[in-house]
Design a protein around this motif. Structure first.
Motif, short mmCIF file in Angstrom:
data_model
loop_
_atom_site.label_atom_id
_atom_site.label_comp_id
_atom_site.label_asym_id
_atom_site.label_seq_id
_atom_site.Cartn_x
_atom_site.Cartn_y
_atom_site.Cartn_z
N LEU A 91 38.87 42.30 36.08
CA LEU A 91 38.31 41.14 36.81
C LEU A 91 37.83 39.91 35.80
CD1 LEU A 91 35.37 43.93 37.77
CD2 LEU A 91 37.40 43.12 39.12
N ILE A 92 37.79 38.98 36.62
CA ILE A 92 37.58 37.60 35.72
C ILE A 92 36.51 36.80 36.33
CG2 ILE A 92 38.55 35.35 35.11
CD1 ILE A 92 41.34 36.67 35.50
N THR A 93 35.55 36.31 35.38
CA THR A 93 34.39 35.49 35.84
C THR A 93 34.17 34.59 34.74
OG1 THR A 93 32.41 35.67 36.74
CG2 THR A 93 32.82 36.82 35.02
N THR A 94 32.97 33.90 34.81
CA THR A 94 32.65 32.80 33.62
C THR A 94 31.25 33.37 33.39
OG1 THR A 94 31.52 31.17 34.97
CG2 THR A 94 33.96 30.97 34.88
N LEU A 102 26.64 38.06 36.60
CA LEU A 102 26.67 38.55 35.37
C LEU A 102 26.10 39.84 35.01
CD1 LEU A 102 25.62 35.22 33.41
CD2 LEU A 102 28.06 35.99 33.64
N HIS A 103 25.26 40.47 35.71
CA HIS A 103 24.52 41.70 35.27
C HIS A 103 25.65 42.66 36.16
CE1 HIS A 103 20.37 39.65 34.62
NE2 HIS A 103 21.13 39.79 33.63
N LEU A 104 26.03 42.28 37.14
CA LEU A 104 26.83 43.15 37.68
C LEU A 104 28.32 43.45 36.94
CD1 LEU A 104 28.14 44.93 40.26
CD2 LEU A 104 28.79 42.65 41.33
N PHE A 105 28.70 42.43 36.46
CA PHE A 105 30.01 42.46 35.67
C PHE A 105 29.84 43.15 34.29
CE2 PHE A 105 31.78 39.85 38.78
CZ PHE A 105 33.27 39.71 38.53
N GLN A 106 28.59 43.18 33.56
CA GLN A 106 28.36 43.83 32.42
C GLN A 106 28.17 45.49 32.86
OE1 GLN A 106 24.47 42.08 31.29
NE2 GLN A 106 25.27 40.26 30.78
N ARG A 107 27.70 45.62 34.27
CA ARG A 107 27.57 47.09 34.61
C ARG A 107 29.15 47.64 34.80
NH1 ARG A 107 25.98 48.47 40.59
NH2 ARG A 107 28.24 48.88 40.88
N LEU A 108 29.95 46.74 35.63
CA LEU A 108 31.41 47.14 35.65
C LEU A 108 32.14 47.45 34.56
CD1 LEU A 108 32.01 44.78 38.69
CD2 LEU A 108 31.70 47.20 38.91
N THR A 116 37.35 39.64 31.77
CA THR A 116 37.61 38.28 31.10
C THR A 116 36.52 37.32 31.37
OG1 THR A 116 40.03 38.91 30.76
CG2 THR A 116 39.28 36.32 30.50
N TYR A 117 35.81 36.72 30.29
CA TYR A 117 34.93 35.77 30.93
C TYR A 117 35.54 34.32 30.27
CZ TYR A 117 31.51 39.24 31.19
OH TYR A 117 30.68 40.36 31.66
N LEU A 118 35.95 33.49 31.55
CA LEU A 118 36.66 32.34 31.13
C LEU A 118 35.90 31.14 30.42
CD1 LEU A 118 38.40 31.58 34.62
CD2 LEU A 118 39.53 32.53 32.65
N PRO A 119 36.22 30.39 29.51
CA PRO A 119 35.52 29.37 28.94
C PRO A 119 35.49 28.32 30.02
CG PRO A 119 37.90 29.41 28.26
CD PRO A 119 37.68 30.36 28.99
N VAL A 120 34.48 27.35 29.67
CA VAL A 120 34.45 26.15 30.41
C VAL A 120 34.30 24.95 29.60
CG1 VAL A 120 33.08 27.25 32.53
CG2 VAL A 120 31.93 26.43 30.51
N THR A 139 44.62 42.47 37.71
CA THR A 139 43.78 41.66 37.92
C THR A 139 43.21 41.95 39.46
OG1 THR A 139 43.92 39.94 36.19
CG2 THR A 139 42.41 39.45 38.06
N ILE A 140 42.36 42.38 39.84
CA ILE A 140 41.76 42.68 41.30
C ILE A 140 41.28 41.51 41.85
CG2 ILE A 140 40.50 44.14 42.70
CD1 ILE A 140 40.40 46.21 40.56
N LEU A 141 40.04 40.86 41.01
CA LEU A 141 39.17 39.87 41.76
C LEU A 141 38.81 38.76 40.76
CD1 LEU A 141 36.43 40.46 44.26
CD2 LEU A 141 35.77 39.46 42.07
N VAL A 142 38.57 37.62 41.11
CA VAL A 142 37.90 36.47 40.26
C VAL A 142 36.58 36.08 41.13
CG1 VAL A 142 38.08 34.28 39.38
CG2 VAL A 142 40.20 35.92 39.44
N ALA A 143 35.69 36.00 40.32
CA ALA A 143 34.28 35.53 40.82
C ALA A 143 34.17 34.11 40.05
CB ALA A 143 33.13 36.34 40.62
N ILE A 144 34.10 32.98 40.73
CA ILE A 144 33.52 31.70 40.37
C ILE A 144 32.90 31.03 41.36
CG2 ILE A 144 34.41 29.64 39.27
CD1 ILE A 144 37.10 30.81 38.37
N GLN A 145 31.71 30.50 40.82
CA GLN A 145 30.59 29.85 41.49
C GLN A 145 31.13 28.51 42.30
OE1 GLN A 145 28.31 28.09 37.82
NE2 GLN A 145 27.45 29.63 38.99
#
Length: 389
Positions: A91-94, A102-108, A116-120, A139-145
């Motif tokens: 999974l990928i997010t920032t 963020l808390h969900l991805f920590q649990r996952l 992977t936590y992308l830089p900005v 990679t299944i899913l990416v979550a970006i606001q």
């Protein structure tokens, strides 16, 4: 008191409140009940779903009502990855995402998923090349606001979505802050799921919605759920949903004009803040691609919490960041992701404007900020001189 914390929550509009009251009186049935009172509630629910789908330019079959943005984020992400985990575990997010993500991805991560936590960059934008390089075969899913709740930076969502769809990766977008400020055309975007919330657009709290592309497979997270197509359990909040859609429709009707008004107030606020005689103010976020109502700032040498408390004492309500993260006694994760130090991140405050904000409010706020900073830095200077003497 002058309220400048609209990014945290908005007051409920009179129109939405009236609809809530009338729906509570006349459509109190359970939408799943088979009698006429239940059918009337179900009809109002489906009419609300259809109206919201028109605002988002999507199929109504993809709209599911929830209790708010956080639940929408969690249900969309977990339901989609559950149905697609045969494809991998990446999974990928920032680090700039809302705390619910963020808390969900920590649990996952604890459950065995690789994240992977992308830089900005310093303005908060995701680097598209870094995203391209981060995508794997697993990679299944990416979550970006869509837009950041603290600094207002608007991501290049269309480019991000297009890149991901070319790699056959699901894309979840948290649009809680941008909904009602930026037109969303989901029939033209590369977005598989999207979350929105009622209380950010002058609707009631405890109501939200998630869009999941009807072409995407998802699995219910709680077996036996019968509401909202099996996405979630619990009796549907018909009055809240009707009020939510009423508020959203009203805000869409005035969006262009209101955005221009808020942008002018934002520019005035920034101009006056950067002219404060005794304080150096840093404006965070991008100054070209941003939400019109959010101004994230740092006053060099002053902790944000002190600024917030002093302003509150003088009748100005602002915040030190996302209301869902306050109280954790940690520096802003968004500011840290921008490369700021812990000390710099603790200097952060957010001023967010809304439909009741006026030019007079801005000027009065500047006067209070001037008094607060002048008093603080003069006191600090005297104490320093006294210590050195």
């Amino acid at each position: 008191m002058i309220y400048l914390d609209y990014a945290a929550t908005t007051p409920m509009s009179e129109e939405a409140m009236e609809v809530f009251i009338q729906a509570s009186k006349n459509f109190y049935g359970n939408a799943n009940s088979l009698h006429d009172i239940g059918s009337n509630a179900a009809n109002l629910l489906e009419a609300s779903r259809e109206e919201l789908a028109k605002l988002l330019h999507c199929q109504k079959e993809g709209i599911y009502f929830t209790s708010g943005g956080s639940e929408s984020n969690i249900l969309a992400i977990t339901s989609l990855i559950s149905a697609n985990k045969h494809r991998g575990n990446h999974l990928i997010t920032t680090k700039c995402e809302h705390s619910s993500i963020l808390h969900l991805f920590q649990r996952l991560e604890q459950e065995g998923y690789e994240v992977t936590y992308l830089p900005v960059n310093q303005s908060g934008f995701v680097d598209l090349a870094a995203l391209q390089n981060a995508v794997k075969d697993t990679t299944i899913l990416v979550a970006i606001q869509h837009a950041n709740s603290e600094i207002g930076t608007i991501q290049h969502i269309n480019k991000i979505g297009k890149l991901l769809h070319e790699r056959n990766v699901l894309f979840h977008c948290d649009a809680v802050q941008s909904f009602g400020k930026i037109p969303l055309h989901l029939d033209q975007e590369y977005i598989d799921s999207l979350s929105i919330s009622s209380h950010k657009v002058y609707g009631p709290k405890g109501v939200g919605a998630v869009y999941i592309n009807p072409r995407r497979k998802w699995n219910p997270q709680i077996p036996g759920s019968t509401h909202e197509g099996g996405l979630r359990p619990g009796t549907i909040n018909i009055p809240g949903i009707a009020a939510f859609v009423t508020a959203a429709t009203a805000i869409y009707d005035t969006m262009e004009r209101e955005n221009a008004r808020l942008e002018a107030l934002r520019e005035l606020l920034i101009e006056k803040l950067t002219q404060l005689p005794t304080a150096k103010v840093v404006i965070e976020g991008d100054q070209r691609k941003h939400l019109p109502n959010i101004v994230g700032i740092r006053i060099i040498g002053m902790e944000g919490q002190l600024v917030m408390l002093e302003c509150n004492r003088y009748g100005i309500a602002l915040s030190t960041g996302s209301a869902c993260s306050i109280g954790m006694q940690e520096p802003s994760s968004t500011l840290k992701a921008l490369g700021r130090s812990d000390m710099e991140a603790k200097q952060f405050i957010r001023i967010s404007l809304g439909n009741a904000t006026t030019k007079a409010d801005i000027l009065h706020t500047i006067a209070i900020m001037n008094n607060v900073t002048e008093s603080f830095f003069n006191k600090t200077r005297r104490e320093t001189i006294g210590y050195e003497g």
